[in-house]
Motif scaffolding. Structure first.
Motif, PDB file in Angstrom:
ATOM      1  N   THR B 106       0.751  -0.997   0.008  1.00 20.72           N
ATOM      2  CA  THR B 106       0.003   0.113  -0.080  1.00 20.72           C
ATOM      3  C   THR B 106       0.811   1.198  -0.001  1.00 20.72           C
ATOM      4  O   THR B 106       0.370   2.327  -0.557  1.00 20.72           O
ATOM      5  N   MET B 109       1.040   2.931  -3.143  1.00 22.24           N
ATOM      6  CA  MET B 109      -0.142   3.687  -3.515  1.00 22.24           C
ATOM      7  C   MET B 109      -0.178   4.961  -2.879  1.00 22.24           C
ATOM      8  O   MET B 109      -0.968   5.817  -3.731  1.00 22.24           O
ATOM      9  N   LEU B 112      -3.335   7.404  -2.790  1.00 19.49           N
ATOM     10  CA  LEU B 112      -4.334   7.073  -3.502  1.00 19.49           C
ATOM     11  C   LEU B 112      -5.172   6.085  -2.729  1.00 19.49           C
ATOM     12  O   LEU B 112      -6.128   5.680  -3.033  1.00 19.49           O
ATOM     13  N   LEU B 115      -8.544   6.631  -1.751  1.00 23.82           N
ATOM     14  CA  LEU B 115      -9.600   6.168  -2.709  1.00 23.82           C
ATOM     15  C   LEU B 115     -10.200   4.968  -2.109  1.00 23.82           C
ATOM     16  O   LEU B 115     -11.690   5.025  -2.392  1.00 23.82           O
ATOM     17  N   LEU B 116      -9.680   4.142  -1.425  1.00 25.63           N
ATOM     18  CA  LEU B 116     -10.669   2.871  -1.003  1.00 25.63           C
ATOM     19  C   LEU B 116     -11.128   3.224   0.156  1.00 25.63           C
ATOM     20  O   LEU B 116     -10.508   3.523   1.326  1.00 25.63           O
ATOM     21  N   LYS B 117     -12.470   2.874   0.272  1.00 23.29           N
ATOM     22  CA  LYS B 117     -13.106   3.149   1.747  1.00 23.29           C
ATOM     23  C   LYS B 117     -13.579   1.682   1.957  1.00 23.29           C
ATOM     24  O   LYS B 117     -14.018   1.006   1.209  1.00 23.29           O
TER      25      LYS B 117
END
Lengths: 393, 117
Positions: B106, B109, B112, B115-117
């Protein structure tokens, strides 16, 4: 016994895409038209069909509304079912969740058939159970899903916590059957902590993370079937307000269909969608070239619908066209053909994005979201594997 | 006589959009009105004259107005029909299927992951 499975789901207005962890867009991804129907159980009986997985009976689910028989495609057409369609808002629509459950169930049954249960998970569990003198529950496999899915950017980043709603609505244990195939009961579970939600279009920024500077403004145009999501990113961060005008693929198809009818070509929606890509209409032995009509309609679509929306989005976010460094097209209508023209080209011209580059993130722009979201599935799966091995230890 | 002339903010901001055949006349008119106005000035404080510096600035603007190609651009835009658009070749980026890249963790990333919830 739980068996981890990774899956990326892009449940769109026109098409559903299921990308398993070990698959790619070209190989392994399932693509299905979004033509679901719900069948009354009392009207159901077994019928012969080529797609035996096109009908699913959801017999256990965390929500009562999900129970029942869902079918799609040619199988769905065999029955008198009630059509279930998505609206422009996904997360508060029960049909979205029904379709989602079917999507996971379909992946689960195919995994079941591929014999996942005869491979690593079951063998290892059975072996260790025997060594440790524990009951062997290897016969009962429950697929433990790690999923990433996409929702519209306005729902992902809006005032309402749509992500929490989605997770709350989907987390739980499920049991399904595919009665046209067999009487086997397939079990799976979805856990909140391994259900990742990313924004449609916005997830494309994962593909651009090394290509954009922190102060670069990028315009994302995600043209779906029902809505076109317009958003601006500064670097890789969403910037300001977004717009989701309801002029999208369906509008373009309707306009092209009407224009073709004016010249005597009467096509179904599906045929028109194909014509938009190829510029050709089947006409006996030889295809008829209607690419000029398709080109004109694409041009008019941008001029009549998208241009003003994009200009307004820039104004609302206090930006001008010269500040846009990248235009990122997403969605089936954004695929351009040499004969049928390019919507993104018209956007560049009509909106005067003279300093902008076009960033294409996939060979087929329909699959940008599912491809980029699969990056997150891999990361989540790794985390789930780690947790599982720690628990085993 | 000293004349202190301040250019209005609006003029400074939008000067590039004023056609070059209008701008000199506009500025000269401003100077003229200012000078003539001060001729009748009853203020106890005589305006200080930095005429050389101020007039130099004005002449500089006038010079820029005549030389600047931005004015040509403005004129050209005004002359073009609104229905015309310039066909330009946009070179599309080479396609890179980035999801196939082997992302290890991670940290790669960075932001970014938000962006992942």
């Amino acid at each position: 016994m739980y068996c981890l499975r990774g899956l990326t789901i892009d449940n769109g207005g026109s098409e559903v895409r299921l990308l398993p962890l070990d698959g790619t867009v070209k190989e392994g991804m399932q693509k299905m038209l979004n033509d679901f129907v719900r069948i009354d159980r009392k009207n159901f009986r077994v019928k012969e069909t080529d797609d035996k997985f096109g009908l699913c009976d959801i017999i256990k689910a965390p929500k009562q509304d999900y129970l029942g028989i869902l079918a799609r495609g040619t199988t769905g057409k065999l029955y008198n079912g009630e059509s279930i369609v998505l609206s422009n808002t996904k997360t508060n629509n029960v049909n979205y969740y029904r379709q989602f459950v079917y999507d996971v169930a379909r992946d689960a049954v195919l995994a079941h058939i591929k014999g996942v249960q005869e491979n690593d998970c079951v063998k290892k569990k059975s072996f260790f159970s025997k060594v440790l003198g524990l009951p062997d529950e290897s016969n009962e496999v429950i697929f433990d899903y790690v999923i990433t899915t996409c929702i519209p950017i306005k729902e992902h980043s809006g005032a309402n916590d749509c992500v929490a709603m989605l997770k709350g609505n989907l987390a739980g244990e499920y049991e399904v059957k595919f009665p046209l195939y067999s009487e086997d009961i397939i079990k799976f579970r979805i856990r909140k902590e391994y259900l990742g939600v990313v924004p449609e279009g916005g997830v494309a920024m994962t593909g651009l993370r090394k290509e954009v500077g922190p102060d670069d403004f990028s315009l994302l145009v995600d043209m779906g079937h029902v809505t076109t999501d317009l958003s601006i990113f500064k670097g890789t961060t969403l910037y300001g307000k977004v717009a989701s005008p309801q002029w999208a693929g369906a509008t373009l198809i309707a306009n092209v269909r009407s224009a073709l009818a004016d010249v005597g070509c009467f096509l179904s929606e599906e045929e028109v969608a194909n014509t938009i890509q190829t510029g050709l209409v089947p006409d006996g032995k030889k295809d008829k070239d209607v690419s000029s009509i398709v080109r004109e309609q694409k041009k008019m679509f941008v001029q009549n619908y998208l241009k003003s929306e994009i200009k307004q989005l820039l104004n609302v976010n206090a930006l001008n066209e010269n500040q846009i460094r990248n235009v990122v097209p997403i969605g089936a209508p954004m695929n351009s053909g040499s004969k049928t023209g390019s919507i993104v080209q018209h956007i560049i011209n009509d909106c005067s994005f003279e300093n902008a580059e076009v960033k294409r993130l996939s060979e087929d722009l329909r699959y940008v979201n599912v491809e980029q979201a699969s990056v997150f599935t891999k990361l989540l799966y790794k985390k789930a594997e780690q947790e599982a091995s720690e628990q085993t230890a | 006589m000293e004349v202190l002339l301040s250019i209005p903010d609006d003029l400074v901001k939008y000067i590039e959009y004023i056609p070059d055949d209008v701008l000199p006349e506009l500025l000269i008119d401003m100077v003229k009105r200012d000078i003539l106005g001060r001729h009748d000035c009853n203020s106890r404080d005589e305006p200080s004259i930095k005429s050389q510096q101020d007039l130099s600035k004005i002449f500089e603007l006038l010079q820029q107005a005549q030389d600047s190609s931005r004015f040509n651009t403005v004129q050209q835009t005004q002359q073009n029909s609104v229905n015309e658009f310039i066909e330009t070749e946009i070179e599309e980026q080479e396609t890179v299927i980035l999801s196939q890249l082997n992302i290890q963790d991670t940290e790669e990333m960075g932001d970014l992951m938000d962006l992942l919830k």
